[in-house]
Design an enzyme around this catalytic site. Structure first.
Site, PDB file in Angstrom:
ATOM      1  N   THR A 109       8.102   8.038   0.687  1.00 49.93           N
ATOM      2  CA  THR A 109       6.960   7.993   1.576  1.00 49.93           C
ATOM      3  C   THR A 109       7.182   9.214   2.438  1.00 49.93           C
ATOM      4  O   THR A 109       8.258   9.810   2.399  1.00 49.93           O
ATOM      5  CB  THR A 109       7.019   6.675   2.380  1.00 49.93           C
ATOM      6  OG1 THR A 109       6.732   5.603   1.500  1.00 49.93           O
ATOM      7  CG2 THR A 109       6.073   6.630   3.548  1.00 49.93           C
ATOM      8  N   THR A 163       1.978   7.291   1.733  1.00 46.87           N
ATOM      9  CA  THR A 163       2.847   6.815   0.645  1.00 46.87           C
ATOM     10  C   THR A 163       2.108   6.646  -0.682  1.00 46.87           C
ATOM     11  O   THR A 163       0.877   6.512  -0.720  1.00 46.87           O
ATOM     12  CB  THR A 163       3.492   5.458   1.033  1.00 46.87           C
ATOM     13  OG1 THR A 163       4.507   5.121   0.102  1.00 46.87           O
ATOM     14  CG2 THR A 163       2.473   4.327   1.083  1.00 46.87           C
ATOM     15  N   SER A 195       2.739  -3.832   4.764  1.00 49.11           N
ATOM     16  CA  SER A 195       3.531  -2.607   4.771  1.00 49.11           C
ATOM     17  C   SER A 195       4.589  -2.705   5.859  1.00 49.11           C
ATOM     18  O   SER A 195       4.569  -3.621   6.688  1.00 49.11           O
ATOM     19  CB  SER A 195       2.596  -1.427   5.058  1.00 49.11           C
ATOM     20  OG  SER A 195       3.338  -0.263   5.355  1.00 49.11           O
ATOM     21  N   SER A 196       5.498  -1.732   5.855  1.00 51.09           N
ATOM     22  CA  SER A 196       6.477  -1.626   6.947  1.00 51.09           C
ATOM     23  C   SER A 196       6.324  -0.298   7.667  1.00 51.09           C
ATOM     24  O   SER A 196       7.106  -0.003   8.578  1.00 51.09           O
ATOM     25  CB  SER A 196       7.892  -1.720   6.390  1.00 51.09           C
ATOM     26  OG  SER A 196       8.083  -2.927   5.721  1.00 51.09           O
ATOM     27  N   GLY A 241      10.938   4.647   4.083  1.00 51.97           N
ATOM     28  CA  GLY A 241      12.039   3.721   3.857  1.00 51.97           C
ATOM     29  C   GLY A 241      11.630   2.286   3.613  1.00 51.97           C
ATOM     30  O   GLY A 241      12.467   1.385   3.668  1.00 51.97           O
TER      31      GLY A 241
HETATM   32  N1  GLU Z   1       5.094   0.876   0.338  1.00 52.75           N
HETATM   33  C1  GLU Z   1       5.991   0.861   1.460  1.00 52.75           C
HETATM   34  C2  GLU Z   1       5.339   0.280   2.700  1.00 52.75           C
HETATM   35  O1  GLU Z   1       4.179   0.402   2.859  1.00 52.75           O
HETATM   36  C3  GLU Z   1       6.478   2.234   1.798  1.00 52.75           C
HETATM   37  C4  GLU Z   1       7.492   2.708   0.878  1.00 52.75           C
HETATM   38  C5  GLU Z   1       8.444   3.687   1.488  1.00 52.75           C
HETATM   39  O2  GLU Z   1       8.518   3.802   2.714  1.00 52.75           O
HETATM   40  O3  GLU Z   1       9.095   4.367   0.737  1.00 52.75           O
HETATM   41  O4  GLU Z   1       6.011  -0.263   3.520  1.00 52.75           O
END
Ligand code: GLU
Length: 507
Positions: free
Chosen positions: A316, A334, A377-378, A398
């Site tokens: 990301t 991302t 998501s994070s 991450g």
């Molecule tokens: N798909 C993840 C999210 O939205 C992000 C992936 C990443 O941070 O590598 O939390």
């Protein structure tokens, strides 16, 4: 008299107040270069962020791009308001027709959610931009045409994902062939053409025109469910960002559909409840208490927001911008996994995301798979004020580790008094709820590692995250901090101050 007022007013409009030192930071120096040039030619933080986002999609095609999505947090210095744009990918409507909990949503064509990136960029430009749309997209057309050097992270990502890329003819042609043939440049001519079209027509073709038809037809042919009507009906949302305070700090970050902001807030509260400050900074006991907070965060996340898949990869990208007028942008984009679903729409250069993998496979979870829904998501693009003044713009990739990582940076700095650059450098750890283990960078002392995992079950990882931050020291000094774990770059310049208003005598 009228003339004097007119002259001064005109002057003020053509020469904006330069309240802050402009700066950009991102995970790639070519993107940062484009971002700083946009600021130098009079673009604001929103313009710069959009131009950098397009550029990152070209130079880090494994991390973000047209086929993905993300979040944008903006502070407008004039309105003194925060704005948060959600252009997260959404589940195609036809998911209801396919058996729930189907594992196939985790990978391949069924893992592709409706891309939101381009609608997001268009909306940001429409609401906050100052320069023309073409000026923001054209530098990336040029990047894709000129080719990008096949070295560093790009080379490593291609090598890491080679077996995965091999099953897709278009990705093989663009990335794998040159890599295998020992070439030193990657040309993305299809992407350049797509970006040229976007420079002219914005998202029209992509969401409802020939490009949309091409994407939908390809998805169908491959056995996917992403349809033309999914693309046509895709919407972005301005949402109320999540805000909380910690001492003199006011933190603004992601709301739902990200757990990022809630996670940060909860981790700070847990640190207070768990009396972390009773223990010496960096002591094994203090870390143990932080870890308790990390565990509680996942309990809360699962109960209130729903769990998601085990996603801790750093594929990301985050960028931060400060402009001369004090507008601030934090943006995280991302494709989910490296090279997303590993599927490129032939003839377009568009790499499709695998964001469907962020849905929970548990039926009844608040994060379960529903057509049109956005997976949890994070990601946490974050802006911090200190004593009511702009202080920090920060974010990192991450996956699940994002809130834990940003929390550690802020906590080490605010509570344990590390400078922010030391706090970013400081070894990081995270709790992984699925296998109940702690993952840590190797620079921790053996005593701390022992305390984080009494049974010795701690896993060591080379690096965690890739923070891109701007610290606003004062009006004249903005310091970019690009994590040494990645190959990013920050850039600043000192704006030429405006000449004194011309003196005019009234007649
Ligand atoms: N798909 C993840 C999210 O939205 C992000 C992936 C990443 O941070 O590598 O939390």
């Amino acid at each position: 008299m009228f003339k004097v007022v007119f002259a001064v007013t005109l002057f003020l409009f053509s020469c904006p107040l330069q309240a802050y030192q402009p700066a950009v930071v991102s995970a790639h120096k070519k993107a940062s270069q484009i971002g700083i040039e946009i600021l130098q030619k009079g673009g604001n933080a929103a313009d710069s962020a959009v131009a950098m986002a397009f550029a990152l999609g070209v130079v880090e095609p494994y991390n973000s791009g047209l086929g993905g999505g993300g979040f944008f947090l903006y502070y407008n210095a004039q309105t003194k308001q925060f704005y948060f744009l959600d252009y997260r990918e959404a589940a195609p409507q036809a998911v209801g027709l396919i058996k729930k909990g189907n594992k196939r949503f985790q990978e391949g064509i069924l893992s592709v959610a409706v891309p939101g990136f381009l609608k997001g960029m268009e909306e940001i430009h429409k609401k906050h931009g100052q320069l023309s749309w073409e000026e923001l997209v054209n530098p990336s057309v040029q990047l894709a045409e000129e080719g990008i050097p096949l070295r560093g992270e790009l080379k490593e990502s291609i090598a890491d994902r080679a077996p995965f890329l091999k099953s897709d003819p278009a990705l093989t042609h663009v990335f794998l062939k040159p890599h295998e043939e020992g070439k030193n440049t990657i040309f993305q001519s299809d992407l350049a053409l797509t970006l040229k079209n976007i420079a002219e027509k914005k998202g029209d073709d992509f969401y409802s025109g020939p490009l949309a038809k091409k994407i939908a037809a390809f998805s169908k042919k491959e056995g996917g469910i992403l349809s033309l009507s999914d693309l046509q009906s895709y919407h972005v949302f301005w949402r109320k960002p999540l805000q909380f305070t910690h001492g003199p700090y006011e933190v603004t970050s992601s709301p739902i559909p990200s757990s990022g902001g809630a996670g940060l807030s909860l981790l700070f509260r847990k640190a207070i409840i768990n009396h972390v400050t009773d223990y010496p900074p960096y002591s094994p006991e203090a870390y143990q208490m932080l870890l308790e907070g990390f565990k509680d965060y996942f309990d809360y996340r699962e109960a209130a927001l729903g769990d998601s898949t085990y996603n801790v990869v750093a594929h990301t990208t985050h960028l931060s911008v400060m402009d001369a007028e004090g507008n601030m942008a934090a943006m995280t984009n991302t494709l989910n996994s490296a090279f997303g679903s590993g599927i490129m729409v032939p003839g377009t250069g568009i790499i499709l995301n695998d964001e469907m993998a962020d849905f929970s496979t548990h039926p009844g979870s608040p994060n379960s798979l529903v057509g049109g829904r956005r997976p949890l998501s994070s990601m946490a693009p974050t802006i911090v004020f200190k004593n009511k003044k702009p202080f920090l713009i920060i974010g990192t990739p991450g996956g699940l580790t994002i809130p834990q990582n940003i929390f550690q940076v802020l906590y080490y700095s605010w509570q344990w008094k590390a400078s922010l650059d030391r706090a970013i450098l400081q070894p990081k750890f995270y709790y992984s709820p699925y296998d109940k283990k702690v993952v840590a960078e190797e620079k921790f002392s053996p005593r701390v590692l022992q305390s984080l995992s009494p049974e010795g079950g701690v896993e060591i990882k080379d690096t965690i995250g890739n923070v891109q931050a701007l610290v606003i020291k004062n009006e004249k000094l903005t310091v970019p901090l690009s994590d040494q774990r990645g190959g990013g770059k920050g850039m600043t310049f000192s704006p030429v101050s405006c000449p004194k208003p011309p003196l005019q005598s009234s007649q």
